[in-house]
Design a protein around this motif. Sequence first.
Motif, PDB file in Angstrom:
ATOM      1  N   ILE A 215       0.802  -1.260  -0.038  1.00 28.96           N
ATOM      2  CA  ILE A 215       0.113   0.159  -0.113  1.00 28.96           C
ATOM      3  C   ILE A 215       0.976   1.335   0.037  1.00 28.96           C
ATOM      4  O   ILE A 215       0.699   2.184  -0.861  1.00 28.96           O
ATOM      5  CB  ILE A 215      -0.873  -0.077   1.183  1.00 28.96           C
ATOM      6  N   ASP A 216       1.938   1.061   0.864  1.00 27.46           N
ATOM      7  CA  ASP A 216       2.916   2.554   0.729  1.00 27.46           C
ATOM      8  C   ASP A 216       3.584   2.778  -0.264  1.00 27.46           C
ATOM      9  O   ASP A 216       3.771   3.839  -0.714  1.00 27.46           O
ATOM     10  CB  ASP A 216       3.926   2.023   1.942  1.00 27.46           C
ATOM     11  N   ALA A 217       3.931   1.512  -0.984  1.00 22.96           N
ATOM     12  CA  ALA A 217       4.657   1.946  -2.353  1.00 22.96           C
ATOM     13  C   ALA A 217       3.762   2.356  -3.365  1.00 22.96           C
ATOM     14  O   ALA A 217       4.238   3.352  -4.096  1.00 22.96           O
ATOM     15  CB  ALA A 217       5.135   0.507  -2.787  1.00 22.96           C
ATOM     16  N   LYS A 218       2.379   1.970  -3.416  1.00 23.16           N
ATOM     17  CA  LYS A 218       1.360   2.452  -4.498  1.00 23.16           C
ATOM     18  C   LYS A 218       1.032   3.863  -3.848  1.00 23.16           C
ATOM     19  O   LYS A 218       0.893   5.012  -5.146  1.00 23.16           O
ATOM     20  CB  LYS A 218       0.431   1.586  -4.416  1.00 23.16           C
ATOM     21  N   GLU A 219       1.004   4.333  -3.049  1.00 20.10           N
ATOM     22  CA  GLU A 219       0.645   5.577  -2.243  1.00 20.10           C
ATOM     23  C   GLU A 219       1.789   6.448  -2.822  1.00 20.10           C
ATOM     24  O   GLU A 219       1.709   7.743  -3.226  1.00 20.10           O
ATOM     25  CB  GLU A 219      -0.017   5.630  -0.987  1.00 20.10           C
ATOM     26  N   ALA A 220       2.903   6.208  -2.595  1.00 14.32           N
ATOM     27  CA  ALA A 220       4.077   6.787  -2.825  1.00 14.32           C
ATOM     28  C   ALA A 220       4.080   7.443  -4.088  1.00 14.32           C
ATOM     29  O   ALA A 220       4.391   8.616  -4.677  1.00 14.32           O
ATOM     30  CB  ALA A 220       5.258   6.354  -2.382  1.00 14.32           C
TER      31      ALA A 220
END
Length: 244
Positions: A215-220
């Motif tokens: 999730i963190d990678a996608k949102e970044a």
Amino acid sequence: MTETTRKHFDWVEVHPMPAPVPEGIVARFLALDDLSATVADALDALGIDSIVGASTLGPTLPGERIVGRAVTLRNVPARMGPYRAVTEGNWLMAEIHGIELAEAGDVLVVSGLPGVSNMGGIVAACARRGNLAGAVVDGAVRDVAQSRRRGFPIWTRDISPATGKWRGTSVEINATIAVAGVTVEPGDLVVADETGVCFVPIEAAGDVIARCEAIDAKEAEMFTDIADGLPMADVVRRLYGDLD
């Protein structure tokens, strides 16, 4: 723990300390950009209902974020009134014993009493000295100037000057407790920031952090694209998918 110390708290049922958190898990959670919200999304995907918002358990130190193993404490109302308890010296709270048993990086999680303090400045100072990550208290705390001055973060339902030591009794350490309607086991991972608190069952921690990192990678990527001028239609498509 010495035998002398144990005798001071012989009315409290003390269960064994939970197993340590697996190596590297805490650091991976702390590396998340948007800590509690990302963890909450991962918990939702796994069908785990263990999220408490900051409107219910608010931080005494906004901006702080913690991740650590839960050491639990359960308090119940005292059987006598405060005046009689003061007169007879009947002090049966044991949050300081929970702090004594906890290890560096742990989080004291208290199923406490409403409207009266379940943790004060002396206990916060001991917790800070022991390098605990913080505390979560379903109930009230006091002496917040003391805990803030020492940089010890607490998430709590209420703040009150009324002491709990004449009004409550600690009955169990490291047992299953309820916090704001959420069941918390000793050894669960406590994740907290200014948005709220999440309790991650330790057996699910690996799956939860893997989902969080994705999730963190996608949102970044999305934040970068938005800053670079990605059209709103594409933002909506990225969030909700194509309607065709």
